[in-house]
Design a protein around this motif. Structure first.
Motif, PDB file in Angstrom:
ATOM      1  N   VAL A 187     -40.332 -91.507 -76.804  1.00 22.38           N
ATOM      2  CA  VAL A 187     -39.535 -91.628 -78.027  1.00 22.38           C
ATOM      3  C   VAL A 187     -38.883 -90.292 -78.345  1.00 22.38           C
ATOM      4  O   VAL A 187     -39.449 -89.227 -78.095  1.00 22.38           O
ATOM      5  CB  VAL A 187     -40.420 -92.100 -79.202  1.00 22.38           C
ATOM      6  N   GLY A 188     -37.670 -90.336 -78.877  1.00 20.45           N
ATOM      7  CA  GLY A 188     -36.982 -89.123 -79.311  1.00 20.45           C
ATOM      8  C   GLY A 188     -37.093 -88.954 -80.815  1.00 20.45           C
ATOM      9  O   GLY A 188     -37.941 -89.566 -81.467  1.00 20.45           O
ATOM     10  N   LEU A 247     -59.444 -90.524 -78.499  1.00 21.27           N
ATOM     11  CA  LEU A 247     -58.828 -90.475 -79.812  1.00 21.27           C
ATOM     12  C   LEU A 247     -57.360 -90.858 -79.710  1.00 21.27           C
ATOM     13  O   LEU A 247     -56.746 -90.740 -78.650  1.00 21.27           O
ATOM     14  CB  LEU A 247     -58.928 -89.054 -80.396  1.00 21.27           C
ATOM     15  N   ASN A 248     -56.782 -91.293 -80.817  1.00 22.50           N
ATOM     16  CA  ASN A 248     -55.341 -91.469 -80.878  1.00 22.50           C
ATOM     17  C   ASN A 248     -54.674 -90.137 -80.528  1.00 22.50           C
ATOM     18  O   ASN A 248     -55.160 -89.069 -80.896  1.00 22.50           O
ATOM     19  CB  ASN A 248     -54.964 -91.909 -82.295  1.00 22.50           C
ATOM     20  N   VAL A 249     -53.538 -90.185 -79.829  1.00 24.53           N
ATOM     21  CA  VAL A 249     -52.917 -88.956 -79.328  1.00 24.53           C
ATOM     22  C   VAL A 249     -52.546 -88.003 -80.458  1.00 24.53           C
ATOM     23  O   VAL A 249     -52.675 -86.775 -80.302  1.00 24.53           O
ATOM     24  CB  VAL A 249     -51.691 -89.274 -78.444  1.00 24.53           C
ATOM     25  N   THR A 259     -44.691 -92.648 -76.824  1.00 24.01           N
ATOM     26  CA  THR A 259     -43.659 -93.655 -77.097  1.00 24.01           C
ATOM     27  C   THR A 259     -43.657 -94.176 -78.528  1.00 24.01           C
ATOM     28  O   THR A 259     -42.691 -94.798 -78.947  1.00 24.01           O
ATOM     29  CB  THR A 259     -43.814 -94.852 -76.147  1.00 24.01           C
ATOM     30  N   ASP A 260     -44.710 -93.951 -79.283  1.00 26.54           N
ATOM     31  CA  ASP A 260     -44.794 -94.452 -80.656  1.00 26.54           C
ATOM     32  C   ASP A 260     -44.198 -93.425 -81.617  1.00 26.54           C
ATOM     33  O   ASP A 260     -44.665 -92.277 -81.675  1.00 26.54           O
ATOM     34  CB  ASP A 260     -46.258 -94.713 -81.016  1.00 26.54           C
ATOM     35  N   GLU A 265     -49.982 -92.544 -74.948  1.00 29.72           N
ATOM     36  CA  GLU A 265     -50.909 -93.540 -75.474  1.00 29.72           C
ATOM     37  C   GLU A 265     -51.378 -94.455 -74.348  1.00 29.72           C
ATOM     38  O   GLU A 265     -50.577 -95.013 -73.615  1.00 29.72           O
ATOM     39  CB  GLU A 265     -50.221 -94.393 -76.548  1.00 29.72           C
ATOM     40  N   GLY A 266     -52.676 -94.579 -74.211  1.00 30.13           N
ATOM     41  CA  GLY A 266     -53.234 -95.504 -73.218  1.00 30.13           C
ATOM     42  C   GLY A 266     -53.348 -94.910 -71.835  1.00 30.13           C
ATOM     43  O   GLY A 266     -54.447 -94.754 -71.293  1.00 30.13           O
TER      44      GLY A 266
END
Length: 241
Positions: free
Chosen positions: A130-131, A223-225, A102-103, A196-197
């Motif tokens: 998110v697109g 880790l961050n995606v 989504t980010d 994420e999450g």
């Protein structure tokens, strides 16, 4: 039409597909070396360059535009109907599947890694994700225009279609028992990264042939995606060399 902003993103777009750029707006009174080189590049593609106050650029986009905004033809979008054609061109296709990222900064970074790793397509659900926003394109630094981004209505059905097409589907999950480094990634493979999450959704997990994890030696659990995506993609690249 769409807006692309930021020095690197606009420069990449001009170099990759300058014919699609209709007009470039640059900050009035700014004359640094890098912006000057970008203006020269735009003129070499016969792209109109318009000077305007910074306030107008601020109104055009929401984000750090670095004094330049390009108006360009929208990059082609893909849906699930395009997948067979994209895969047919790459018998050993490496595909990246993002389960609800989504980010926009994460998606942009994932696209950039996908481009560097030679990914055949990036797949994501249309809903709850998110697109290809302007921010995504800026962070991707041109990769949003070079890597096919396929938005699908039903991710589980798409994973089944990938399996039917001969791809092994490998989902990344922290609780998996197997390490990614122990899985053969040399053939046609789809790597599935969680949101994420929350990570992978239950139905997504159930449609994976394998679940794998990365070794975590420190105190953090994940880790961050976008970072994990880069690590996983380049493990596939390493095995394929």
């Amino acid at each position: 039409m769409e807006k692309v902003f930021g020095l690197h993103a606009v420069e990449s777009l001009l170099r990759r597909d300058g014919g699609k750029v209709v007009e470039i707006y640059v900050q009035q009174g700014r004359r640094d070396k890098r912006l000057g080189a970008l203006i020269d590049l735009a003129k070499s593609h016969s792209v109109a360059v318009v000077e305007c106050p910074r306030a107008k650029l601020d109104d055009l986009v929401s984000g750090r535009h670095q004094g330049v905004v390009a108006l360009a033809e929208a990059a082609p979008s893909f849906d699930e109907k395009a997948l067979p054609g994209l895969l047919a061109e790459r018998p050993d296709a490496l595909v990246l599947v993002l389960d609800g990222v989504t980010d926009p900064h994460n998606l942009g970074a994932c696209l950039r890694s996908a481009d560097a790793a030679g990914v055949a397509a990036v797949i994501a659900p249309k809903d709850n994700a998110v697109g290809l926003t302007a921010t995504v394109r800026k962070v991707a630094c041109g990769a949003a225009e070079s890597v096919p981004f396929v938005a699908v209505t039903n991710l589980s059905r798409t994973l089944k279609a990938l399996q039917d097409a001969g791809l092994w589907v490998v989902g990344m999950a922290g609780e998996a028992e197997q390490m990614l480094y122990d899985i053969d990634l040399k053939g046609p493979v789809a790597l599935v990264m969680g949101a994420e999450g929350s990570g992978l959704r239950r139905l997504t997990r159930e449609h994976c042939d394998f679940l794998a994890k990365l070794p975590m030696a420190g105190s953090v659990s994940s880790l961050n995606v976008s970072v994990a995506t880069g690590v996983c993609l380049f493990e596939a690249v390493r095995q394929r060399r």
